[in-house]
Scaffold this motif. Structure first.
Motif, PDB file in Angstrom:
ATOM      1  N   GLY A 230      -5.822   6.588   7.195  1.00 44.33           N
ATOM      2  CA  GLY A 230      -7.160   6.682   6.621  1.00 44.33           C
ATOM      3  C   GLY A 230      -7.958   5.403   6.747  1.00 44.33           C
ATOM      4  O   GLY A 230      -7.772   4.627   7.693  1.00 44.33           O
TER       5      GLY A 230
ATOM      6  N   ASN B 198      -6.780   3.409   2.227  1.00 42.91           N
ATOM      7  CA  ASN B 198      -5.554   4.111   2.608  1.00 42.91           C
ATOM      8  C   ASN B 198      -4.578   3.167   3.297  1.00 42.91           C
ATOM      9  O   ASN B 198      -3.355   3.256   3.098  1.00 42.91           O
ATOM     10  CB  ASN B 198      -5.882   5.265   3.556  1.00 42.91           C
ATOM     11  CG  ASN B 198      -6.772   6.307   2.930  1.00 42.91           C
ATOM     12  OD1 ASN B 198      -7.975   6.303   3.149  1.00 42.91           O
ATOM     13  ND2 ASN B 198      -6.198   7.203   2.138  1.00 42.91           N
TER      14      ASN B 198
ATOM     15  N   HIS C 167      -2.723   1.101   0.731  1.00 39.04           N
ATOM     16  CA  HIS C 167      -1.698   1.928   0.090  1.00 39.04           C
ATOM     17  C   HIS C 167      -0.530   2.179   1.036  1.00 39.04           C
ATOM     18  O   HIS C 167       0.645   2.078   0.646  1.00 39.04           O
ATOM     19  CB  HIS C 167      -2.325   3.252  -0.345  1.00 39.04           C
ATOM     20  CG  HIS C 167      -1.357   4.233  -0.925  1.00 39.04           C
ATOM     21  ND1 HIS C 167      -0.549   3.950  -2.013  1.00 39.04           N
ATOM     22  CD2 HIS C 167      -1.048   5.515  -0.555  1.00 39.04           C
ATOM     23  CE1 HIS C 167       0.197   4.997  -2.295  1.00 39.04           C
ATOM     24  NE2 HIS C 167      -0.074   5.962  -1.424  1.00 39.04           N
ATOM     25  N   THR C 168      -0.833   2.489   2.289  1.00 39.28           N
ATOM     26  CA  THR C 168       0.207   2.760   3.286  1.00 39.28           C
ATOM     27  C   THR C 168       1.103   1.548   3.490  1.00 39.28           C
ATOM     28  O   THR C 168       2.342   1.657   3.475  1.00 39.28           O
ATOM     29  CB  THR C 168      -0.436   3.166   4.626  1.00 39.28           C
ATOM     30  OG1 THR C 168      -1.122   4.404   4.460  1.00 39.28           O
ATOM     31  CG2 THR C 168       0.624   3.311   5.719  1.00 39.28           C
TER      32      THR C 168
END
Length: 299
Positions: free
Chosen positions: A86, A90, A93-94
């Motif tokens: 994303g 994202n 977070h990833t």
């Protein structure tokens, strides 16, 4: 006992890391004597989900695989996180999730989503500034961890060599520890990229795909520090452990193309899991989704 990090290995010298896709292939790689391994996105899609490498594996599925493999093998693992799942948020977070699962490096590419294997045509890349924003976000997320950031660009086959070099160089300035220019089509380009791009450089040996045959020694001589090779995937056909030992001793993937009766092109594997059917399904909903075609084989 504290695990050796990928950074510690690279500080000592070049590293050859075969691609793995599950606990078994990781353990075989470790027993063969390698110092590191790379969790291949394409091979994980095939082995874990039964899907082609077109961006269908979820973040949770990837994290689960990283957690299982890192728990079963002591080798530092490089993890393919595709496009980071994303935007910049994202990506943060990833990176945090995959580093926590056990990765010692992640490589993130500049393709649009959904992505596809770097050795297939039909790729597209996002604008440079968008890519650098995601690199900065990933560097932020991985700060103060043992997980390195590998900035991969697929611009070579789309925008040309100079654009690929520009992106790789800019990604270092944005915080990447290692760069990867995917899909280079000539030995001259591989050598030039190794010379011109600063810092640590990664190369994925895949001579059955877009890139020509090149040896581990050549790559090291040209300035590459981290070299991956898809040996375990095809080694299963002739005996994984013996194949991996041979790969380590020779530092080359040239013998992979010499196996009798085996179609080892990337597209052959993906077709086993419905690549063309997925493309046809996608075209029902968007004319932008085109057929997946392989690059011409180079000698």
């Amino acid at each position: 006992m504290e695990q050796t990090t990928l950074k510690q290995l690279l500080e000592k010298g070049p590293v050859l890391a075969p691609c793995v896709y599950d606990c078994l292939s990781a353990r075989i790689t470790e027993r063969a004597g390698f110092q590191a391994m790379c969790l291949s996105g394409g091979e994980l899609a095939a082995s874990y989900c039964g899907l082609p490498d077109i961006g269908l594996v979820s973040l949770q599925e990837l994290a689960d695989a990283v957690s299982r493999i890192s728990a079963s093998c002591s080798l530092p693992m490089i993890v393919d996180i595709d496009t980071g799942f994303g935007n910049e948020l994202n990506v943060i977070h990833t990176c945090r999730k995959i580093a926590k699962a056990g990765a010692m490096a992640v490589h993130m590419e500049d393709q649009t989503f959904p992505k596809r294997c770097g050795h297939l045509q039909g790729k597209e890349v996002i604008p440079l500034e968008d890519y650098l924003g995601k690199i900065r976000a990933a560097a932020y997320a991985l700060k103060d961890t043992d997980c390195l950031l590998i900035a991969r660009t697929d611009a070579y086959n789309i925008l040309g060599k100079e654009a690929a070099i520009e992106r790789a160089t800019a990604s270092v300035e944005a915080g990447a520890h290692i760069t990867l220019v995917e899909g280079t089509e000539t030995l001259e380009s591989i050598e030039e990229i190794g010379r011109r791009v600063p810092g640590w450089k990664m190369f994925g040996m895949a001579s059955a795909g877009a890139s020509p045959k090149v040896t581990y020694k050549q790559l090291v001589d040209w300035g590459y520090n981290l070299i991956t090779v898809h040996c375990a995937q095809w080694g299963a056909i002739k005996g994984m452990e013996e194949f991996s030992r041979t790969c380590l001793e020779t530092g080359s993937d040239i013998f992979i193309t010499e196996m009798d009766g085996v179609d080892n092109r990337p597209i052959a594997l993906f077709n086993m899991f419905g690549l063309q059917e997925w493309m046809e399904l996608g075209r029902r909903f968007s004319p932008k989704i085109n057929a997946a075609k392989e690059f011409e084989t180079k000698s």
